[in-house]
Design an enzyme around this catalytic site. Structure first.
Site, PDB file in Angstrom:
ATOM      1  N   SER A   1       0.807  -1.224   0.000  1.00 20.28           N
ATOM      2  CA  SER A   1       0.000   0.000   0.000  1.00 20.28           C
ATOM      3  C   SER A   1       0.841   1.275   0.000  1.00 20.28           C
ATOM      4  CB  SER A   1      -0.945   0.005   1.199  1.00 20.28           C
ATOM      5  OG  SER A   1      -0.204   0.004   2.388  1.00 20.28           O
TER       6      SER A   1
ATOM      7  N   HIS B   1       1.297   3.692   7.222  1.00 18.59           N
ATOM      8  CA  HIS B   1       0.780   4.626   6.228  1.00 18.59           C
ATOM      9  C   HIS B   1       1.270   6.031   6.530  1.00 18.59           C
ATOM     10  CE1 HIS B   1      -2.833   2.112   4.543  1.00 18.59           C
ATOM     11  NE2 HIS B   1      -1.667   1.714   4.080  1.00 18.59           N
TER      12      HIS B   1
ATOM     13  N   ASP C   1      -7.842   6.200   4.968  1.00 13.34           N
ATOM     14  CA  ASP C   1      -7.972   4.988   5.784  1.00 13.34           C
ATOM     15  C   ASP C   1      -9.233   4.912   6.643  1.00 13.34           C
ATOM     16  OD1 ASP C   1      -5.657   4.129   4.756  1.00 13.34           O
ATOM     17  OD2 ASP C   1      -4.395   4.616   6.473  1.00 13.34           O
TER      18      ASP C   1
END
Lengths: 207, 199
Positions: A82, A121, A150
Site C-alpha cells: 500500500s 501509512h 484509511d
C-alpha cells in the site's frame, strides 16, 4: 628379505591396531549407554543455561531498543504494497516515538482498535488539539498507493487516529531485511521448519 | 563434529554479514547529510517553487458546520536536487493549513506524488486537487490559508528525512451552505467567517 628394522615396525603395529580397535569398541558402548541414560546432569544444566542466556540476551536487546526509541514495537516489517513505490513488501522500518506530536507527511505505524496487525501509512491530515483542551490531536492516514484514505480501515465509528493509536514514526529504513518474515507469514510450514532447526541447534550446541 | 563446525561457521559468517551490511548502510546514510535539499522551480531561470490555488471548484457548508473544499492547483517545483545516489523515492505533498477559533493548527493534503526518477521529481502544470479538504468542526470559508510544499525522502537504506517550505498565502472566499430544503440553484451565501488575527 626385509631388514630387521622393518620387521620390528611391523611387529609394533599389530598390537597398536588391536588396542585402538578395542578402545573404539569401548567408547561406542559407553556412548550407547550414555545415550540410553540421557545426558549427564552437568551437561543438561549447561544447555539449559545457554538457552536461557540466548533468550535473555534477545529480550534485553529488544527492551533496550524499546527504551531508546520509546516505541512499544520499534521494528516492523512492511507486509503490504500500500506504500509502493516507496516502501515495498519485506522492507524493514525502525520506529521512534520521542515526541508526542506527529506531523503531517510522516510515515507512521498505527494500531487499529480491535485488529492485531499494525499498519504503515502516511499522515495526510492533522488537526491540532482543541483550545479548550477537551479533545485530542486528530490525524487521518492514507497509503501512498491507495486511492482512498484509511477511514474504511479504522474501527467502526472511528474517523480519526489520536496519539495513543500511533505506535511510532518510521525513521530508519532497511530494504529487503524483512523478507524472512514475509516467507514465514506466507508459508507457515517454513516457520515450523526454521524453528525446529534453530531449536535443535540451540539444545544440542556444545559451545 | 563437522556439522557442528559448519553451524559455527555459518553463525560467524551471518554475524559478520550483519555487522558489515549495517556499517555500509550507515555510511551510505551518512553521505545524505552533505546534500543541500532546496526545492526550486522547474523553470531554470526561476529559483523558487511556485504553487498556488487557481480555482475553488467546490465549497460547501454541511449541516454539522463543517466545510468541504475542492481546489485546482498550479504547481511548479523541482525536487531533483534532494535526490542523491542513496535515494529510492521522494514523496511530495502540497498541504493547506489554516487556523480556527477551536483548533489553532489544521493541515490537510490536497495533492501528492511519489517520484522515483529525477524526471518525475520535476512537476509543472495545472492539476485538480487529488483530495478534498473536509474541516472538523468549523468552516474554512473566509479564512486565511497557507499552502506548503512538503517532501519526504526515502533512502535506499538508512535514515529517512523530510522538509517543508511555505509557498503561498491567500484567503478562501465565502461560500454557499448546503441545505437539502432548497433547490441546488437556491443556495444562499452565508456571512463571512472572521479569521483570528485577521481584520
Amino acid at each position: 628379505m626385509s631388514s630387521p628394522g622393518a620387521a620390528t615396525t611391523a611387529r609394533d603395529d599389530r598390537p597398536a591396531t588391536a588396542r585402538s580397535l578395542a578402545s573404539r569398541a569401548r567408547e561406542a558402548v559407553v556412548a550407547r549407554v550414555r545415550d540410553a541414560l540421557g545426558p549427564s546432569p552437568r551437561q543438561s544444566i549447561l544447555s539449559t543455561l545457554s538457552l536461557t542466556m540466548i533468550i535473555a540476551t534477545a529480550l534485553m536487546l529488544w527492551k533496550t531498543l524499546i527504551l531508546c526509541t520509546m516505541s512499544d514495537s520499534p521494528i516492523v516489517v512492511v507486509l503490504s504494497g500500500s506504500m509502493e513505490p516507496g516502501l515495498r513488501r519485506g522492507d524493514l522500518l525502525v520506529l521512534e516515538n520521542w515526541r508526542r506530536a506527529t506531523e503531517i507527511g510522516e510515515t507512521v505505524v498505527f494500531n487499529v482498535r480491535g485488529r492485531d496487525v499494525p499498519i504503515v501509512h502516511r499522515i495526510v491530515r492533522a488537526h491540532g488539539r482543541n483550545v479548550r483542551g477537551d479533545d485530542e490531536r486528530l490525524m487521518l492516514t492514507k497509503g501512498d498507493n491507495n486511492f482512498a484514505d484509511d477511514i474504511g480501515l479504522y474501527a467502526p465509528g472511528q474517523r480519526w487516529l489520536t496519539e495513543e493509536d500511533i505506535v511510532g514514526r518510521a525513521f530508519v529504513f532497511l530494504p529487503h531485511v524483512g523478507r524472512l518474515t514475509i516467507l514465514m507469514n506466507d508459508y507457515p510450514a517454513f516457520k515450523v521448519c526454521l524453528l525446529a532447526v534453530l531449536g535443535y541447534y540451540v539444545v544440542t550446541g556444545k559451545d | 563434529m563437522s556439522a557442528h563446525n559448519g553451524w559455527l561457521r555459518a553463525n560467524a559468517l551471518f554475524s559478520l554479514a550483519v555487522v558489515a551490511l549495517s556499517v555500509i548502510a550507515a555510511c551510505a546514510s551518512f553521505t545524505d547529510r552533505f546534500t543541500q535539499c532546496q526545492p526550486r522551480s522547474s523553470i531554470p531561470t526561476l529559483s523558487e517553487p511556485k504553487i498556488s490555488i487557481v480555482s475553488h471548484d467546490k465549497i460547501v457548508r454541511r449541516k454539522d458546520g463543517s466545510d468541504e473544499l475542492h481546489v485546482t492547483l498550479d504547481i511548479d517545483y523541482d525536487l531533483s536536487h534532494c535526490a542523491t545516489w542513496n535515494t529510492r523515492a521522494v514523496h511530495a505533498q502540497v498541504t493547506i493549513g489554516y487556523e480556527t477559533e477551536r483548533r489553532l493548527s489544521n493541515e490537510a493534503t490536497v495533492w501528492d506524488r511519489t517520484a522515483t526518477t529525477k524526471q518525475d521529481m520535476r512537476v509543472s502544470g495545472r492539476f485538480p486537487g487529488k483530495y478534498g479538504v473536509r474541516t472538523v468542526d468549523e468552516g474554512i470559508s473566509g479564512r486565511a490559508v497557507e499552502l506548503k510544499l512538503r517532501w519526504a525522502v526515502l533512502p535506499r537504506s538508512g535514515k529517512m528525512w523530510r522538509g517543508v517550505q511555505s509557498v503561498w498565502n491567500s484567503t478562501i472566499p465565502a461560500m454557499e451552505e448546503e441545505n437539502p430544503d432548497l433547490e441546488p440553484g437556491q443556495r444562499r451565501m452565508i456571512k463571512q467567517t472572521r479569521t483570528p488575527g485577521m481584520p
